[in-house]
Scaffold this motif. Structure first.
Motif, PDB file in Angstrom:
ATOM      1  N   GLY A  13       0.815  -1.210   0.000  1.00 33.65           N
ATOM      2  CA  GLY A  13       0.000   0.000   0.000  1.00 33.65           C
ATOM      3  C   GLY A  13       0.846   1.257   0.000  1.00 33.65           C
ATOM      4  O   GLY A  13       1.867   1.337  -0.671  1.00 33.65           O
ATOM      5  N   ASP A  14       0.438   2.248   0.786  1.00 27.90           N
ATOM      6  CA  ASP A  14       1.156   3.517   0.840  1.00 27.90           C
ATOM      7  C   ASP A  14       2.242   3.530   1.904  1.00 27.90           C
ATOM      8  O   ASP A  14       2.946   4.514   2.067  1.00 27.90           O
ATOM      9  N   ASP A  15       2.381   2.446   2.642  1.00 29.45           N
ATOM     10  CA  ASP A  15       3.390   2.362   3.693  1.00 29.45           C
ATOM     11  C   ASP A  15       4.784   2.466   3.088  1.00 29.45           C
ATOM     12  O   ASP A  15       5.135   1.733   2.174  1.00 29.45           O
ATOM     13  N   SER A  16       5.582   3.380   3.598  1.00 28.26           N
ATOM     14  CA  SER A  16       6.931   3.556   3.053  1.00 28.26           C
ATOM     15  C   SER A  16       7.915   2.544   3.643  1.00 28.26           C
ATOM     16  O   SER A  16       9.054   2.472   3.216  1.00 28.26           O
ATOM     17  N   ASN A  17       7.494   1.756   4.626  1.00 31.73           N
ATOM     18  CA  ASN A  17       8.360   0.771   5.257  1.00 31.73           C
ATOM     19  C   ASN A  17       8.093  -0.595   4.633  1.00 31.73           C
ATOM     20  O   ASN A  17       7.299  -1.377   5.135  1.00 31.73           O
ATOM     21  N   CYS A  18       8.767  -0.870   3.522  1.00 33.02           N
ATOM     22  CA  CYS A  18       8.542  -2.136   2.826  1.00 33.02           C
ATOM     23  C   CYS A  18       9.836  -2.579   2.156  1.00 33.02           C
ATOM     24  O   CYS A  18      10.805  -1.837   2.095  1.00 33.02           O
ATOM     25  N   VAL A  19       9.831  -3.784   1.653  1.00 38.14           N
ATOM     26  CA  VAL A  19      10.981  -4.305   0.920  1.00 38.14           C
ATOM     27  C   VAL A  19      10.766  -4.037  -0.563  1.00 38.14           C
ATOM     28  O   VAL A  19       9.690  -4.259  -1.098  1.00 38.14           O
ATOM     29  N   GLU A  20      11.803  -3.562  -1.216  1.00 34.33           N
ATOM     30  CA  GLU A  20      11.756  -3.309  -2.649  1.00 34.33           C
ATOM     31  C   GLU A  20      12.721  -4.273  -3.336  1.00 34.33           C
ATOM     32  O   GLU A  20      13.718  -4.694  -2.746  1.00 34.33           O
ATOM     33  N   VAL A  21      12.418  -4.608  -4.575  1.00 33.66           N
ATOM     34  CA  VAL A  21      13.244  -5.567  -5.314  1.00 33.66           C
ATOM     35  C   VAL A  21      13.451  -5.063  -6.740  1.00 33.66           C
ATOM     36  O   VAL A  21      12.611  -4.361  -7.299  1.00 33.66           O
ATOM     37  N   GLU A  32      15.377  -2.183   1.869  1.00 41.88           N
ATOM     38  CA  GLU A  32      14.258  -1.656   2.639  1.00 41.88           C
ATOM     39  C   GLU A  32      14.010  -0.242   2.146  1.00 41.88           C
ATOM     40  O   GLU A  32      14.950   0.534   1.962  1.00 41.88           O
ATOM     41  N   SER A  33      12.751   0.114   1.932  1.00 41.59           N
ATOM     42  CA  SER A  33      12.452   1.406   1.337  1.00 41.59           C
ATOM     43  C   SER A  33      12.912   2.575   2.201  1.00 41.59           C
ATOM     44  O   SER A  33      13.241   3.636   1.684  1.00 41.59           O
ATOM     45  N   ASN A  34      12.962   2.397   3.507  1.00 38.08           N
ATOM     46  CA  ASN A  34      13.383   3.510   4.359  1.00 38.08           C
ATOM     47  C   ASN A  34      14.891   3.504   4.625  1.00 38.08           C
ATOM     48  O   ASN A  34      15.390   4.330   5.383  1.00 38.08           O
ATOM     49  N   ASP A  35      15.641   2.594   4.028  1.00 38.27           N
ATOM     50  CA  ASP A  35      17.100   2.550   4.150  1.00 38.27           C
ATOM     51  C   ASP A  35      17.682   2.085   2.822  1.00 38.27           C
ATOM     52  O   ASP A  35      18.251   0.995   2.713  1.00 38.27           O
ATOM     53  N   GLY A  36      17.543   2.904   1.803  1.00 38.94           N
ATOM     54  CA  GLY A  36      17.899   2.525   0.443  1.00 38.94           C
ATOM     55  C   GLY A  36      19.378   2.333   0.174  1.00 38.94           C
ATOM     56  O   GLY A  36      19.753   1.829  -0.882  1.00 38.94           O
ATOM     57  N   ASP A  37      20.242   2.736   1.121  1.00 43.47           N
ATOM     58  CA  ASP A  37      21.673   2.573   0.907  1.00 43.47           C
ATOM     59  C   ASP A  37      22.165   1.158   1.203  1.00 43.47           C
ATOM     60  O   ASP A  37      23.261   0.781   0.798  1.00 43.47           O
ATOM     61  N   VAL A  38      21.366   0.381   1.921  1.00 47.15           N
ATOM     62  CA  VAL A  38      21.732  -0.995   2.261  1.00 47.15           C
ATOM     63  C   VAL A  38      21.040  -1.925   1.273  1.00 47.15           C
ATOM     64  O   VAL A  38      19.809  -2.000   1.240  1.00 47.15           O
ATOM     65  N   ILE A  39      21.813  -2.618   0.460  1.00 42.71           N
ATOM     66  CA  ILE A  39      21.265  -3.471  -0.596  1.00 42.71           C
ATOM     67  C   ILE A  39      21.799  -4.888  -0.437  1.00 42.71           C
ATOM     68  O   ILE A  39      23.003  -5.099  -0.310  1.00 42.71           O
TER      69      ILE A  39
END
Length: 63
Positions: A13-21, A32-39
Motif C-alpha cells: 500500500g502507501d506504507d513507506s516501510n517495505c521491501v523493494e526488489v 528496505e524502502s526507508n534505508d535505500g543505501d543498504v542493498i
C-alpha cells in the motif's frame, strides 16, 4: 543495474516501510524502502527459494 526501477509489493500500500526488489543481469537486489543505501544481492535461484519458503509458511514460526 542503476537503469532498472525498484519495485515494491502491491500489498504494501502507501506504507513507506517495505521491501523493494529489482532484477536484472543475473542478479536480484533487495532493499528496505526507508534505508535505500543498504542493498542485499543474491542469485535468482536463491531468491526463488526464499520466496517459495515464505509462501509455504516455513518461516511463520519466526514472526
Amino acid at each position: 543495474m542503476a537503469q532498472l526501477d525498484w519495485q515494491k509489493s502491491s500489498f504494501s500500500g502507501d506504507d513507506s516501510n517495505c521491501v523493494e526488489v529489482r532484477i536484472g543481469a543475473g542478479l536480484v537486489e533487495l532493499r528496505e524502502s526507508n534505508d535505500g543505501d543498504v542493498i542485499l544481492r543474491t542469485s535468482p535461484a536463491a531468491f526463488a527459494d526464499l520466496v517459495g519458503t515464505i509462501k509455504a509458511g516455513k518461516l511463520d514460526h519466526h514472526a
